[in-house]
Design an enzyme around this catalytic site. Structure first.
Site, PDB file in Angstrom:
ATOM      1  N   ASP A 103     -21.167  -5.022  -9.852  1.00 49.64           N
ATOM      2  CA  ASP A 103     -21.282  -6.734  -9.825  1.00 49.64           C
ATOM      3  C   ASP A 103     -19.876  -7.639  -9.844  1.00 49.64           C
ATOM      4  O   ASP A 103     -19.184  -8.378  -9.408  1.00 49.64           O
ATOM      5  CB  ASP A 103     -22.504  -6.665 -10.575  1.00 49.64           C
ATOM      6  CG  ASP A 103     -23.510  -7.106  -9.860  1.00 49.64           C
ATOM      7  OD1 ASP A 103     -24.166  -6.869  -9.055  1.00 49.64           O
ATOM      8  OD2 ASP A 103     -24.755  -7.846 -11.068  1.00 49.64           O
TER       9      ASP A 103
ATOM     10  N   HIS B 219     -32.250  -8.220 -13.694  1.00 47.50           N
ATOM     11  CA  HIS B 219     -31.684  -8.668 -13.073  1.00 47.50           C
ATOM     12  C   HIS B 219     -31.659  -8.559 -11.495  1.00 47.50           C
ATOM     13  O   HIS B 219     -30.874  -9.097 -10.737  1.00 47.50           O
ATOM     14  CB  HIS B 219     -30.406  -7.104 -13.676  1.00 47.50           C
ATOM     15  CG  HIS B 219     -29.038  -7.430 -13.164  1.00 47.50           C
ATOM     16  ND1 HIS B 219     -28.261  -8.746 -13.599  1.00 47.50           N
ATOM     17  CD2 HIS B 219     -28.710  -7.429 -12.264  1.00 47.50           C
ATOM     18  CE1 HIS B 219     -26.661  -8.320 -13.450  1.00 47.50           C
ATOM     19  NE2 HIS B 219     -27.635  -7.589 -12.443  1.00 47.50           N
ATOM     20  N   GLU B 220     -32.371  -7.148 -11.032  1.00 43.31           N
ATOM     21  CA  GLU B 220     -32.649  -7.240  -9.647  1.00 43.31           C
ATOM     22  C   GLU B 220     -33.302  -8.162  -8.805  1.00 43.31           C
ATOM     23  O   GLU B 220     -32.851  -8.363  -7.914  1.00 43.31           O
ATOM     24  CB  GLU B 220     -32.824  -5.841  -9.595  1.00 43.31           C
ATOM     25  CG  GLU B 220     -32.326  -4.388  -9.276  1.00 43.31           C
ATOM     26  CD  GLU B 220     -30.794  -4.867  -9.161  1.00 43.31           C
ATOM     27  OE1 GLU B 220     -30.288  -4.965  -7.832  1.00 43.31           O
ATOM     28  OE2 GLU B 220     -29.413  -4.546 -10.309  1.00 43.31           O
TER      29      GLU B 220
ATOM     30  N   HIS C 297     -31.175 -11.326  -8.248  1.00 44.84           N
ATOM     31  CA  HIS C 297     -30.123 -10.379  -6.474  1.00 44.84           C
ATOM     32  C   HIS C 297     -31.148 -10.922  -6.061  1.00 44.84           C
ATOM     33  O   HIS C 297     -31.147 -11.507  -4.503  1.00 44.84           O
ATOM     34  CB  HIS C 297     -29.710  -9.586  -6.751  1.00 44.84           C
ATOM     35  CG  HIS C 297     -28.293  -9.323  -7.660  1.00 44.84           C
ATOM     36  ND1 HIS C 297     -27.504  -9.811  -7.703  1.00 44.84           N
ATOM     37  CD2 HIS C 297     -28.820  -8.255  -8.597  1.00 44.84           C
ATOM     38  CE1 HIS C 297     -26.715  -9.384  -8.829  1.00 44.84           C
ATOM     39  NE2 HIS C 297     -27.312  -9.036  -9.359  1.00 44.84           N
TER      40      HIS C 297
END
Length: 261
Positions: free
Chosen positions: A130, A36-37, A40
């Site tokens: 988020d 997930h990171e 980003h």
């Protein structure tokens, strides 16, 4: 690795998983958080964002950027959604690996559980998740920076209080209670920094020459009505004043006082 900071609660859960025989579950959860990171980060690097530090929490990661507050909302939005998008792509890859029997059904079921849990939790409108950033972006399209930031904080307080209250009646587990407590600390800290954040927003407008296409006309000299992704023209009496000229009265250069006739 100096840019990565692991929260003690994250380490506590890691140790607990070893002692309770749930290390496999922890590794799966950790892998989803990292994916997930990375989502980003890929978009952030594309836009040449300045990354201060990456924090790892039990509920996910948090990237602290050193970018200007006045960066385009579109850019911030794309960085925001890149995390969930890559996480969903990762999930479909795991789905395919299960289909061709590369990973077991048991492992796949664990992945499903953590994928949806982390995705749902991270999209809650609670700062600094988020979901709160998405709320702030949407509000910034409609109202001033100051009001958008304040409403986002109010929504975070209401949400955290609601979930803390429901934990008395629904057994969500101690981990969720600890994570909500951690989020509450973050919201309180951001609330204390509200004036500083708003001042930084205005100071950037004074120091840098941003190029925004849309124009917002403001009656009076209230700088707190300024919005993101907008340039402003202030109507003060019979005078038309640019935001740069009005900001000169607040910072450094003492220009003409447009509030006086």
């Amino acid at each position: 690795m100096s840019k990565v900071e692991v929260h003690p609660l994250f380490l506590f859960i890691a140790l607990s998983s070893v002692l309770t025989g749930l290390f496999k579950e922890f590794i799966i959860m950790f892998s989803i958080i990292i994916i997930h990171e990375i989502g980003h980060l890929i978009t952030a690097y594309y836009y040449k964002s300045n990354i201060n530090k990456i924090y790892l929490y039990p509920f996910g990661g948090y990237i602290s950027f050193g970018d200007k507050i006045n960066k385009p909302l579109k850019e911030e939005f794309l960085i925001l959604i890149s995390g969930p998008i890559l996480q969903i792509i990762y999930f479909f890859i795991m789905l395919y690996l299960n289909y061709i029997s590369v990973i077991s059904l048991n492992t796949y079921n664990i992945i499903i559980n953590y994928h949806y849990t982390l995705l749902f939790f991270n999209m809650l409108p609670l700062f600094p998740l988020d979901g709160s950033k998405l709320i702030n972006i949407l509000l910034s399209k409609l109202t001033s920076f100051k009001l958008a930031h304040k409403i986002m904080l109010y929504i975070s307080y209401i949400g955290i209080i609601f979930f803390l209250f429901t934990t008395k009646y629904i057994n969500f587990g101690m981990n969720l209670y600890l994570m909500l407590s951690l989020l509450l600390v973050k919201v309180v800290k951001e609330s204390k920094n509200h004036k500083m954040v708003c001042n930084r927003f205005l100071l950037e407008r004074y120091l840098y020459n941003f190029k925004f296409n849309k124009l917002k006309i403001i009656s009076g000299s209230n700088l707190s009505k300024m919005m993101r992704d907008r340039r402003h023209l202030f109507i003060i009496g019979d005078k038309k004043v640019t935001e740069k000229d009005l900001l000169k009265q607040r910072y450094g250069k003492k220009g003409k006082d447009f509030t006086k006739n």
